[in-house]
Design a protein around this motif. Structure first.
Motif, mmCIF file in Angstrom:
data_model
loop_
_atom_site.group_PDB
_atom_site.id
_atom_site.type_symbol
_atom_site.label_atom_id
_atom_site.label_comp_id
_atom_site.label_asym_id
_atom_site.label_seq_id
_atom_site.Cartn_x
_atom_site.Cartn_y
_atom_site.Cartn_z
ATOM 1 N N LYS A 111 -12.348 21.679 -2.781
ATOM 2 C CA LYS A 111 -11.651 20.596 -2.099
ATOM 3 C C LYS A 111 -10.605 19.972 -3.029
ATOM 4 C CE LYS A 111 -15.277 19.268 1.172
ATOM 5 N NZ LYS A 111 -16.061 18.134 1.730
ATOM 6 N N ALA A 112 -9.476 19.623 -2.455
ATOM 7 C CA ALA A 112 -8.412 18.986 -3.227
ATOM 8 C C ALA A 112 -7.551 18.167 -2.263
ATOM 9 C CB ALA A 112 -7.564 20.033 -3.943
ATOM 10 N N SER A 113 -6.723 17.281 -2.830
ATOM 11 C CA SER A 113 -5.856 16.457 -1.981
ATOM 12 C C SER A 113 -4.715 15.876 -2.805
ATOM 13 C CB SER A 113 -6.657 15.327 -1.326
ATOM 14 O OG SER A 113 -7.176 14.448 -2.307
ATOM 15 N N ARG A 162 0.849 -1.195 0.000
ATOM 16 C CA ARG A 162 0.000 0.000 0.000
ATOM 17 C C ARG A 162 0.884 1.245 0.000
ATOM 18 N NH1 ARG A 162 -3.906 -0.488 4.996
ATOM 19 N NH2 ARG A 162 -1.898 -0.926 6.004
ATOM 20 N N PRO A 163 1.366 1.651 -1.164
ATOM 21 C CA PRO A 163 2.294 2.796 -1.234
ATOM 22 C C PRO A 163 1.692 4.101 -0.723
ATOM 23 C CG PRO A 163 1.556 2.123 -3.432
ATOM 24 C CD PRO A 163 1.117 1.056 -2.486
ATOM 25 N N ALA A 164 0.368 4.223 -0.734
ATOM 26 C CA ALA A 164 -0.261 5.460 -0.258
ATOM 27 C C ALA A 164 0.057 5.717 1.208
ATOM 28 C CB ALA A 164 -1.776 5.395 -0.460
ATOM 29 N N MET A 165 0.352 4.653 1.972
ATOM 30 C CA MET A 165 0.642 4.809 3.396
ATOM 31 C C MET A 165 2.074 5.292 3.644
ATOM 32 S SD MET A 165 -2.303 3.899 4.340
ATOM 33 C CE MET A 165 -2.184 3.828 6.123
ATOM 34 N N ASN A 166 2.884 5.364 2.585
ATOM 35 C CA ASN A 166 4.284 5.758 2.737
ATOM 36 C C ASN A 166 4.485 7.263 2.640
ATOM 37 O OD1 ASN A 166 4.823 3.010 2.850
ATOM 38 N ND2 ASN A 166 5.325 2.877 0.675
ATOM 39 N N GLY A 167 3.392 8.015 2.644
ATOM 40 C CA GLY A 167 3.498 9.456 2.515
ATOM 41 C C GLY A 167 2.545 10.181 3.434
ATOM 42 N N ILE A 168 2.548 11.508 3.314
ATOM 43 C CA ILE A 168 1.658 12.365 4.092
ATOM 44 C C ILE A 168 0.517 12.806 3.190
ATOM 45 C CG2 ILE A 168 1.475 14.527 5.376
ATOM 46 C CD1 ILE A 168 4.468 14.272 5.980
ATOM 47 N N PHE A 169 -0.700 12.605 3.656
ATOM 48 C CA PHE A 169 -1.894 12.949 2.896
ATOM 49 C C PHE A 169 -2.283 14.394 3.215
ATOM 50 C CE2 PHE A 169 -6.709 12.732 2.636
ATOM 51 C CZ PHE A 169 -6.762 12.753 1.263
ATOM 52 N N THR A 194 6.250 32.148 3.328
ATOM 53 C CA THR A 194 5.197 31.464 2.580
ATOM 54 C C THR A 194 5.791 30.503 1.567
ATOM 55 O OG1 THR A 194 3.780 33.415 2.784
ATOM 56 C CG2 THR A 194 3.143 31.785 1.145
ATOM 57 N N VAL A 195 5.154 29.348 1.404
ATOM 58 C CA VAL A 195 5.534 28.368 0.379
ATOM 59 C C VAL A 195 4.392 28.290 -0.629
ATOM 60 C CG1 VAL A 195 6.120 25.960 -0.091
ATOM 61 C CG2 VAL A 195 6.884 27.043 2.043
ATOM 62 N N GLU A 196 4.725 28.489 -1.888
ATOM 63 C CA GLU A 196 3.718 28.372 -2.948
ATOM 64 C C GLU A 196 3.694 26.926 -3.445
ATOM 65 O OE1 GLU A 196 4.404 31.178 -6.026
ATOM 66 O OE2 GLU A 196 4.332 32.927 -4.705
ATOM 67 N N ILE A 197 2.505 26.321 -3.406
ATOM 68 C CA ILE A 197 2.351 24.926 -3.796
ATOM 69 C C ILE A 197 1.424 24.837 -5.001
ATOM 70 C CG2 ILE A 197 1.638 22.622 -3.050
ATOM 71 C CD1 ILE A 197 2.044 23.476 -0.185
ATOM 72 N N SER A 198 1.843 24.064 -5.991
ATOM 73 C CA SER A 198 0.967 23.722 -7.111
ATOM 74 C C SER A 198 1.083 22.228 -7.355
ATOM 75 C CB SER A 198 1.321 24.520 -8.371
ATOM 76 O OG SER A 198 2.627 24.220 -8.809
ATOM 77 N N PHE A 199 -0.038 21.577 -7.644
ATOM 78 C CA PHE A 199 -0.011 20.126 -7.832
ATOM 79 C C PHE A 199 -1.100 19.697 -8.804
ATOM 80 C CE2 PHE A 199 -2.761 21.112 -4.285
ATOM 81 C CZ PHE A 199 -3.862 20.289 -4.443
ATOM 82 N N ASP A 200 -0.781 18.644 -9.561
ATOM 83 C CA ASP A 200 -1.765 18.009 -10.427
ATOM 84 C C ASP A 200 -1.878 16.553 -10.006
ATOM 85 O OD1 ASP A 200 0.475 16.753 -11.506
ATOM 86 O OD2 ASP A 200 0.643 18.158 -13.170
ATOM 87 N N ALA A 201 -2.301 15.688 -10.897
ATOM 88 C CA ALA A 201 -2.537 14.290 -10.523
ATOM 89 C C ALA A 201 -1.250 13.522 -10.250
ATOM 90 C CB ALA A 201 -3.332 13.594 -11.627
ATOM 91 N N GLY A 203 -2.553 6.889 -5.663
ATOM 92 C CA GLY A 203 -3.369 5.934 -4.922
ATOM 93 C C GLY A 203 -4.440 6.655 -4.127
ATOM 94 N N LYS A 204 -5.318 5.892 -3.526
ATOM 95 C CA LYS A 204 -6.400 6.451 -2.734
ATOM 96 C C LYS A 204 -6.091 6.271 -1.260
ATOM 97 C CE LYS A 204 -11.450 6.575 -2.480
ATOM 98 N NZ LYS A 204 -12.716 5.996 -2.972
ATOM 99 N N TYR A 205 -6.119 7.378 -0.523
ATOM 100 C CA TYR A 205 -5.823 7.299 0.904
ATOM 101 C C TYR A 205 -7.059 6.806 1.651
ATOM 102 C CZ TYR A 205 -2.884 8.378 4.901
ATOM 103 O OH TYR A 205 -2.081 8.273 6.006
#
Length: 266
Positions: free
Chosen positions: A191-193, A153-160, A214-221, A240-242
């Motif tokens: 909402k986003a994640s 379960r690789p999704a558990m190896n990170g911060i959601f 401040t930290v500017e964050i941009s993210f896609d899929a 993956g899905k958390y």
């Protein structure tokens, strides 16, 4: 390429991105820094193909622009031995460059910048937001120790990162413990994640200085970009899905204990 730059500033720049240099890579070119000189700004890039760090330094004088790939270990070893002084870098031949200073010089090899893989960031679908630096580092520090090492379960190896309209929650769990850090300093119009792997999360925590607001964050899929000061961190997200973490948090627990923190730790 020919430029004059402070040796201490150059050392600070290469050390800032060196965390992305792989110990061993199937692509030997990734064991190099990419130097890109445009005008009076030198951009230094390091990457292991999953994680990329970039920083920019102002140079004292630019005689000739250019792009080269410089051996990371040789460059760091040289700069660590030099006191703070002007350093001249000049690509003397098609395969080597000279670093010269007041009392000596050193010749090092370099490789064509064209051999360095192209670094792609987020696309036009990216979501952007601003995250207070202190809240981001506190959130990572409060959760990263609870991440797992789970190949299944690789999704558990990170911060959601669970971004809501009124607050943002950082979540980590190894199935034995669950940590949630919520801040109201960050909200979004929708909402986003995303799931940030523990390695880039740890690098962000150690790289973001106390002078950064401040930290500017941009993210896609697939990709996330973090920009602060003169530094950019580009990393591949965990796909993956958390799990629905809120479902396992008791909502109506009548047993509540309040205790002095120092006494409990002691």
């Amino acid at each position: 390429m020919k430029l004059i730059i402070s040796s201490s500033e150059l050392l600070k720049g290469v050390m800032a991105v060196s965390k992305a240099i792989p110990a061993k890579s199937a692509l030997p070119i990734l064991e190099n820094f990419l130097f890109d000189l445009k005008g009076n700004v030198l951009e230094i890039t390091a990457s292991d193909s999953e994680l990329t760090l970039k920083t920019s330094i102002e140079v004292e004088n630019t005689a000739e622009e250019g792009r080269i790939a410089v051996p990371a270990k040789h460059m760091m070893d040289l700069l660590k031995e030099l006191p703070d002084q002007p350093l001249t870098i000049n690509t003397s031949t098609e395969s080597s460059f000279v670093c010269s200073w007041a009392s000596g010089e050193s010749t090092l090899p370099y490789f064509p910048a064209e051999d360095y893989p192209a670094i792609t960031g987020t696309d036009e679908t990216a979501v952007s937001l601003q995250f207070p630096a202190q809240s981001l580092t506190e959130g990572i520090a409060s959760t990263i120790y609870a991440t797992a090492d789970d190949e299944i379960r690789p999704a558990m190896n990170g911060i959601f990162f669970d971004i809501d309209l009124n607050a943002t929650t950082l979540v980590a769990s190894d199935s034995h413990k669950l940590i949630c850090y919520t801040t109201t300093d960050v909200n979004a119009s929708e909402k986003a994640s995303f799931i940030l792997h523990k390695k880039p999360a740890g690098i962000l925590k150690s790289t973001i200085g106390k002078d950064i607001e401040t930290v500017e964050i941009s993210f896609d899929a697939k990709t996330a970009e973090f920009r602060f000061g003169n530094t950019t961190v580009i990393c591949r997200l965990v796909v993956g899905k958390y799990p629905k973490y809120r479902d396992v948090i008791p909502q109506n627990n009548s047993n509540i204990l309040r205790i002095n923190r120092s006494l409990l730790l002691n």
